[in-house]
Design an enzyme around this catalytic site. Structure first.
Site, PDB file in Angstrom:
ATOM      1  N   LYS B  82     -37.847 -78.450 123.534  1.00 32.70           N
ATOM      2  CA  LYS B  82     -38.383 -77.831 124.742  1.00 32.70           C
ATOM      3  C   LYS B  82     -39.740 -78.473 125.042  1.00 32.70           C
ATOM      4  O   LYS B  82     -40.491 -78.788 124.101  1.00 32.70           O
ATOM      5  CB  LYS B  82     -38.523 -76.326 124.505  1.00 32.70           C
ATOM      6  CG  LYS B  82     -38.900 -75.503 125.728  1.00 32.70           C
ATOM      7  CD  LYS B  82     -38.910 -74.005 125.391  1.00 32.70           C
ATOM      8  CE  LYS B  82     -39.210 -73.139 126.604  1.00 32.70           C
ATOM      9  NZ  LYS B  82     -39.155 -71.695 126.278  1.00 32.70           N
ATOM     10  N   SER B 157     -36.374 -68.966 129.586  1.00 33.03           N
ATOM     11  CA  SER B 157     -37.005 -70.192 130.011  1.00 33.03           C
ATOM     12  C   SER B 157     -36.518 -71.446 129.273  1.00 33.03           C
ATOM     13  O   SER B 157     -36.724 -72.552 129.767  1.00 33.03           O
ATOM     14  CB  SER B 157     -38.514 -70.073 129.804  1.00 33.03           C
ATOM     15  OG  SER B 157     -38.824 -69.963 128.433  1.00 33.03           O
ATOM     16  N   SER B 181     -36.199 -65.812 125.928  1.00 35.43           N
ATOM     17  CA  SER B 181     -36.056 -67.184 126.427  1.00 35.43           C
ATOM     18  C   SER B 181     -35.183 -68.095 125.580  1.00 35.43           C
ATOM     19  O   SER B 181     -34.881 -69.214 125.999  1.00 35.43           O
ATOM     20  CB  SER B 181     -37.439 -67.823 126.590  1.00 35.43           C
ATOM     21  OG  SER B 181     -38.046 -67.330 127.762  1.00 35.43           O
TER      22      SER B 181
END
Lengths: 482, 484
Positions: B82, B157, B181
């Protein structure tokens, strides 16, 4: 109108740690800008703080020295404000749960009545970076960012600029004594903001307070207070009112200027710092630290007087600075008689230090004359192995070059001649060679005996025991036929 | 040999075994992943940047380590990261304009641990800006599409992390979970997503959103892979005081012989109330029924403060974020813009106005508001108290259950653009995931079927008590086997 002045101080003290408050960066001064930095103190994305244990210990020690209550649990908070001197745009501080609560500093001992200036609390926080302003831009040096600071907040218990000075000097002496901080004013180790207000004499309600910032020296604080008190009293005398605000001291102009009023005060939006765990101090640990506390000068003075039988003055001189006190005690515990050690340290050792351009505190780093060596020298004096003049000469030599006093005395044959027969022989020779002073002494001129002692010393090349010489001379002359 | 097509069926464990058996090298595996990205990512947008040279060089190094006798579980395994993790030498933008061009000067602790194990951080995957969002539409650069249904979002996310795995462009990835997330995108994309307990994995070097809630975890194809990655990244870190010094159990060992026999499953009533998609509820119920049929003891429990969790979460998270994001000011790094007057205020104003997207601004404003003088007691302080009540609800439930089972999100993946203009609606979708973050629990999303109408993946959420990862993963592996 007559006024009562109320002053409170917020004093920031740089703690004597090796590394920064929340990272491992060095605190060495004098480095090029932005050298002692890392992701943590630069506030890079993802970096996290970790609390410096030594800074916590030093703050607790300060609290213990100043009679504060030590919190069982302290918490760091974030104090939010935007300014380039704080890389994260928040400062990690302690707001709701500081490490030390209450406490006090005693002032006014000599002459006036002693009284205690109460402390509100002592908390731990990080210092900001240094901003340098140039003609067309400003530069930020983050070397200082994250330096451990202890903030000591007093109650408004001070009533004159002089009292504020005394408070700061006392505080400084205690903190330096405790080894918590160097409190070096030139290096900005100790900086204070002040709160000051005035009220009509007799009123028991505090006046509207004004905070003053940006004083770098004790002198500056005194001057800023004097200016501000005059400004506030003149304002009230003229029918005006003081407004609550923060003012900046301009040392060059000698005036304070308004920075922001209460309406424009920062909202710091404090909240608990989620990156750090609360500090939990087990009572056993605090007790252990309490047991290790250094003795304060006053207490030490009393102990020196009673334990070693020193006069109050001597005890006071030796106790005033910690390195000197430690040097004295080490010398005594290495076998020197206390009174003799006190005399020699206060006299010759301090004189030699002074001549070398050093201060009393430098005695701690005196490698040529460690306490053991001084004690060894003084034992030779005490045992009358060497006489006073020899000892003084030897002390100067040791101070200069170091060495083992006993070995030097032996090697050079400096031991004084204490053999009664030998001294008597020398005394006879001195008497034979100096009939005039002998006659004068006989006629009652006591000083002539000193001259004759000097002659004996000369004949012995300084090694005779002067006391024995005087006795022998007196006896021989007395026994002489009239 | 391994081909780009094979990636979608390759797990960390299978690649490990294949490389140990000499069937292919790490370099071949990495090249296959890079080719799969080239082939497929144009229509998905999972990756922001790919470090080709770095990844191939690291793979060659891993192969050399293998020849020298090493054979660790993650040796030579590429991992999609990420865009929130610092990987020295790679960009780290958090999908924000304000960090455009920023290159990480140091490794996060999780990065360093992956590298030490021989894993390869091969590329940066998309996310909602600063992890704020649940659809990856709030990336400042481009949205990511759900590989299962490209007209839909991958969740967020960590949407890029889930889409890369689901789309056959990564074996595994790391994400972060502040309010769901990891679990929610895993549910939307049909992956396994593990959020470890707060304090299990170091946050050092992970750009902070909400410090008391953020946690790093893997998104993978199987529960076993999640266990292998957790094994590598878990454990105390001197750089993160909130990462606790507790022993790291052998998670892979905990999975052996996993079954639901005798497992005490709590079913929180509040998570099955009206308002959720009926298909989601029935798939989750069916999964729990299977567990019961396989010997689990299922009991309904109540978590009475569930209804306050969203409000508490959006106060605590935004308060912390308002301070955490204050450092992005254009002074030291990142995008810097100055107004015509050249003042410091204009530097802050322009850099932040231009640098942050609308969702991030919304949350900074919210967080600033709830901490401000006069409101702090009513909002922030009260939220902290209710947070304690939420935690106590779970303590009571775990006193009689081993794990809780419930939906991850009230819906399957929704269409792009359907929530962007309705933040409140979007926030309400986090209702089943935020409580675990507020309470510091561990949780996992395991695929439990697809909707009949659109064939969209639905995840089963399993929650365990703090530091209960072994039992949680064991239950997850058992459910995975039952639902396969």
């Amino acid at each position: 109108m007559k006024y009562t002045i109320d002053i409170g101080l917020e004093t920031h003290v740089q703690l004597k740690t090796r590394t920064k408050m929340f990272c491992g960066c060095s605190l060495a001064s004098g480095a090029e800008p932005n050298v002692n930095v890392c992701p943590v103190c630069l506030g890079l994305p993802g970096a996290l703080p970790r609390a410096n244990r030594e800074a916590v210990r030093l703050t607790v020690i300060s609290g213990l020295m100043l009679g504060s209550r030590i919190a069982k649990r302290a918490e760091f908070d974030r104090k939010n404000y935007f300014y380039p001197d704080m890389s994260k745009n928040y400062q990690i501080s302690e707001d709701a749960h500081p490490l030390c609560i209450g406490g006090g500093v005693e002032i006014g001992g000599a002459g006036g009545a002693a009284r205690t200036v109460r402390l509100n609390h002592i908390h731990l926080e990080e210092d900001a970076a240094k901003i340098n302003h140039y003609a067309r831009h400003s530069g930020v040096d983050y070397n200082r960012c994250g330096t451990p600071l202890m903030e000591i907040v007093s109650e408004p218990d001070l009533h004159s600029p002089d009292e504020a000075m005394e408070y700061l000097q006392t505080l400084r002496r205690i903190l330096v004594y405790a080894g918590v901080s160097d409190c070096n004013l030139e290096d900005g180790n100790m900086r204070s903001d002040v709160n000051v207000s005035v009220r009509p004499e007799g009123s028991d309600r505090l006046g509207t307070k004004v905070e003053i910032k940006n004083m770098n020296t004790f002198k500056g604080i005194h001057a800023a207070l004097e200016f501000e008190i005059a400004r506030q009293t003149a304002l009230i005398d003229a029918g005006g009112a003081v407004i609550q605000e923060t003012r900046r001291w301009d040392g060059d102009l000698g005036e304070t200027f308004s920075m922001r009023t209460k309406e424009n005060a920062h909202d710091y939006r404090y909240f608990p710092e989620p990156d750090l765990l609360p500090i939990e101090l087990p009572p056993e640990l605090v007790e252990q630290w309490r047991a290790e506390l250094p003795e304060l000068p006053e207490r030490k003075k009393e102990r020196f007087a009673s334990q070693f039988g020193l006069p109050a003055y001597d005890a006071g001189v030796l106790a005033a600075e910690r390195p000197l006190a430690e040097y004295f005690e080490s010398t005594v515990s290495a076998g020197a008689p206390a009174k003799l050690a006190a005399n020699w340290i206060m006299g010759d050792v301090l004189r030699l230090l002074g001549a070398a351009g050093k201060e009393a505190a430098d005695v701690a780093s005196l490698s040529t004359l460690p306490p053991a060596s001084l004690a060894s020298l003084l034992r030779l004096v005490e045992g009358r192995t060497i006489n006073g003049p020899t000892a003084k000469a030897l002390l100067e030599e040791l101070f200069e070059k170091g060495g083992d006093p006993a070995a030097i005395v032996k090697e050079r044959g400096l031991a004084q001649v204490s053999d009664a027969g030998a001294v008597e022989e020398l005394a006879r020779r001195a008497i034979e060679a100096n009939p005039k002073p002998v006659a004068e002494f006989k006629a009652g001129k006591k000083a002539s005996l000193q001259f004759l002692v000097g002659q004996v010393m000369k004949l012995s090349r300084g090694k005779a025991d002067p006391k024995l010489a005087a006795q022998a001379l007196a006896k021989i002359i007395e026994d002489m036929p009239q | 040999m391994i081909t780009p097509k094979d990636i979608s069926a390759t797990t960390v464990a299978s690649a490990r075994d294949a490389m140990r058996a000499g069937l292919y090298t790490s370099e071949e595996l990495v090249r296959a992943v890079l080719a799969a990205i080239d082939e497929k990512d144009g229509g998905i947008g999972a990756y922001l940047t790919v470090d080709r040279e770095g990844a191939i060089a690291a793979a060659a190094e891993a192969d050399a380590r293998r020849r020298a006798g090493e054979s660790g579980d993650l040796l030579g395994i590429p991992v999609a990261m990420k865009d929130i993790f610092n990987v020295k030498g790679q960009p780290c933008t958090c999908a924000s304009r304000i960090l455009e061009g920023y290159v990480a000067p140091y490794d996060a602790t999780v990065t360093a641990r992956l590298r030490a194990a021989g894993a390869i951080p091969c590329g940066r995957v998309n996310m909602d800006e600063f992890a704020m969002g649940a659809s990856t539409e709030h990336s400042a650069f481009h949205p990511t599409r759900n590989p299962v249904a490209p007209d839909r979002v991958p969740g967020g996310s960590s949407g890029g992390s889930a889409a890369a795995v689901s789309g056959g462009m990564a074996l595994c990835s790391l994400g972060t979970d502040t309010g769901g997330s990891i679990r929610q995108p895993a549910s939307f994309c049909g992956c396994v997503g593990l959020k470890p307990s707060y304090g299990r994995v170091s946050r050092y070097g992970v750009t902070a959103f909400a410090s008391s809630l953020d946690q790093v975890g893997p998104i993978t194809r199987t529960v076993e892979d999640a266990a292998l990655l957790l094994q590598c990244i878990a454990g105390a870190d001197p750089h993160d005081q909130t990462c606790l010094d507790r022993p790291v159990p052998d998670y892979a060992a905990a999975l052996r012989g996993a079954s639901t026999e005798g497992l005490r499953i709590g079913v929180p009533r509040e998570y099955f109330a009206e308002g959720s998609d009926p298909e989601v509820l029935s798939l989750v119920r069916a999964a729990i029924d299977k567990a019961a049929a396989a010997g689990a003891r299922v009991e309904e429990v109540s978590l009475p403060h569930t209804e306050y969790a969203i409000a508490v979460y959006y106060i605590c998270a935004t308060a912390e974020a308002s301070a955490n994001l204050a450092r992005f000011d254009g002074v030291r790094y990142g995008a810097r813009r100055v107004g015509p007057d050249g003042s410091l205020a204009s530097l802050y104003d322009r850099s932040r106005t231009d640098g942050f997207g609308p969702e991030v601004k919304r949350r900074i404003l919210l967080g600033t508001w709830v901490l401000s003088s006069g409101y702090r007691d009513a909002y922030y302080r009260r939220a902290l108290k209710v947070r304690t009540l939420v935690r106590r609800d779970f303590d009571a439930a775990f006193a009689k259950c081993d794990v809780l089972m419930c939906p991850v999100a009230p819906t399957p993946a929704f269409k792009l653009d359907s929530t962007v203009n309705d933040p409140l609606k979007a926030y309400l979708c986090d209702a089943f995931t935020v409580p675990a973050n507020l309470a510091g629990l561990c949780g996992v999303s395991v695929p439990c079927g697809r909707t009949a109408a659109d064939g969209l993946p639905v995840g089963l959420q399993i929650l365990g008590p703090a530091f209960g990862e072994p039992a949680l993963l064991r239950a997850a592996a058992a459910m995975e086997a039952l639902l396969r």
